[in-house]
Design an enzyme around this catalytic site. Structure first.
Site, PDB file in Angstrom:
ATOM      1  N   GLU A  10       0.973  -1.216  -0.025  1.00  0.00           N
ATOM      2  CA  GLU A  10      -0.036  -0.009   0.061  1.00  0.00           C
ATOM      3  C   GLU A  10       0.877   1.401   0.008  1.00  0.00           C
ATOM      4  O   GLU A  10       1.940   1.236   0.472  1.00  0.00           O
ATOM      5  CB  GLU A  10      -0.661   0.267   1.369  1.00  0.00           C
ATOM      6  CG  GLU A  10      -2.040  -1.144   1.260  1.00  0.00           C
ATOM      7  CD  GLU A  10      -2.848  -1.261   0.285  1.00  0.00           C
ATOM      8  OE1 GLU A  10      -3.079  -0.188  -0.543  1.00  0.00           O
ATOM      9  OE2 GLU A  10      -3.438  -2.556  -0.195  1.00  0.00           O
ATOM     10  N   ASP A  53      -7.139  10.267  -2.176  1.00  0.00           N
ATOM     11  CA  ASP A  53      -7.751   9.234  -2.911  1.00  0.00           C
ATOM     12  C   ASP A  53      -7.044   7.681  -2.386  1.00  0.00           C
ATOM     13  O   ASP A  53      -7.733   6.525  -2.266  1.00  0.00           O
ATOM     14  CB  ASP A  53      -7.552   9.188  -4.339  1.00  0.00           C
ATOM     15  CG  ASP A  53      -8.323  10.230  -5.116  1.00  0.00           C
ATOM     16  OD1 ASP A  53      -9.411  10.613  -4.532  1.00  0.00           O
ATOM     17  OD2 ASP A  53      -8.196  10.755  -6.126  1.00  0.00           O
ATOM     18  N   HIS A 153      -8.465  -2.009   1.450  1.00  0.00           N
ATOM     19  CA  HIS A 153      -7.322  -2.555   0.937  1.00  0.00           C
ATOM     20  C   HIS A 153      -6.235  -2.813   2.004  1.00  0.00           C
ATOM     21  O   HIS A 153      -5.935  -2.039   2.848  1.00  0.00           O
ATOM     22  CB  HIS A 153      -6.462  -2.013  -0.344  1.00  0.00           C
ATOM     23  CG  HIS A 153      -7.282  -1.831  -1.621  1.00  0.00           C
ATOM     24  ND1 HIS A 153      -6.782  -2.135  -2.634  1.00  0.00           N
ATOM     25  CD2 HIS A 153      -8.835  -2.166  -1.683  1.00  0.00           C
ATOM     26  CE1 HIS A 153      -7.842  -2.118  -3.705  1.00  0.00           C
ATOM     27  NE2 HIS A 153      -8.739  -1.989  -3.354  1.00  0.00           N
ATOM     28  N   ASP A 158      -4.451  -8.609   1.230  1.00  0.00           N
ATOM     29  CA  ASP A 158      -4.512  -8.861  -0.320  1.00  0.00           C
ATOM     30  C   ASP A 158      -3.621  -9.851  -0.716  1.00  0.00           C
ATOM     31  O   ASP A 158      -3.840 -10.631  -1.611  1.00  0.00           O
ATOM     32  CB  ASP A 158      -4.360  -7.451  -0.926  1.00  0.00           C
ATOM     33  CG  ASP A 158      -5.362  -6.594  -0.704  1.00  0.00           C
ATOM     34  OD1 ASP A 158      -6.315  -6.862  -0.238  1.00  0.00           O
ATOM     35  OD2 ASP A 158      -5.319  -5.569  -1.310  1.00  0.00           O
TER      36      ASP A 158
END
Length: 237
Positions: A10, A53, A153, A158
């Site tokens: 991330e 975002d 996420h 993930d």
């Protein structure tokens, strides 16, 4: 022994070249396609804020990261863990780009110098399912992988999901006989040596009713083609 690492990151944003940095690294280890539990999970202080975002995607706030180590402090441990493994990533160009930037900032060679190779499951999925959605969520749905806990996420979650997806995408390979000592066939393909004389195959003959049903189907096909079926011409000859 085949060692694979399923990896996800991330980040603070979308562009490593513009200064975005890795904030989370999640890795899951597979040995001979089986989960070992020897996973690696780290958070990093990126020294900058996440874009709005990006924050909506991973939900990892600056307050949480401020006491975490810098990537440079953990780089040796990370490289030791990844050393020599095949790395499996979904949309590999993104994660590899960020990892290479972090390695460059710590005066280390790029990722390819440390690992056996990188497999991109997005490229695999696009080849297997052309024209379809091939995001991680879409593949989980298509392959029956439970992703109900993925509300945001997260790198480790993930990576765990992607490990399941990868095993499902490549499940047919379980049946392949792959070994260094197998003889090579045409085109360099590995083939197993099998003595067919050792096999005893039963002969199953059709019953009278099955023969009659088969003849009826052939007659219907012949009628529908106005008597132009190939087998009728052979029968006439």
């Amino acid at each position: 022994m085949s060692r694979q690492i399923v990896l996800d990151t991330e980040t603070t944003g979308l562009s490593a070249d513009s200064g975005d940095r890795i904030i989370e690294l999640g890795c899951v280890e597979l040995l001979n396609r089986k989960l070992t539990g020897n996973n690696l999970h780290m958070y990093f202080n990126p020294g900058r804020d996440s874009h709005e975002d990006a924050l909506k995607i991973h939900g990892i706030g600056n307050e949480f990261l401020k006491d975490k180590p810098r990537f440079a402090e953990m780089v040796d441990e990370i490289l030791a863990y990844l050393q020599g493994a095949e790395i499996i990533i979904h949309n590999a160009a993104f994660d590899v780009g960020f990892l290479n930037k972090e390695l460059e900032l710590t005066a280390r060679p790029p990722l390819s110098h440390h690992v056996a190779g990188v497999t991109d499951t997005l490229a695999m999925a696009k080849e297997m399912y052309p024209g379809k959605r091939n995001s991680l969520d879409a593949l989980c749905d298509r392959l029956g992988v439970d992703n109900s806990s993925r509300t945001l996420h997260g790198a480790l979650l993930d990576a765990e999901l992607l490990a399941d997806v990868y095993i499902n995408l490549t499940r047919g390979q379980d049946a392949l006989l792959i070994a260094d000592d197998l003889p090579q066939g045409a085109g360099g393909a590995l083939v197993a040596s099998l003595d067919l004389r050792l096999l005893s195959l039963p002969v199953l003959r059709a019953s009278e009713s099955e023969v009659a049903a088969h003849a009826d189907v052939l007659a219907q096909i012949d009628k529908a083609s106005a008597g132009k079926t190939i087998w009728r011409s052979y029968e006439a000859a």
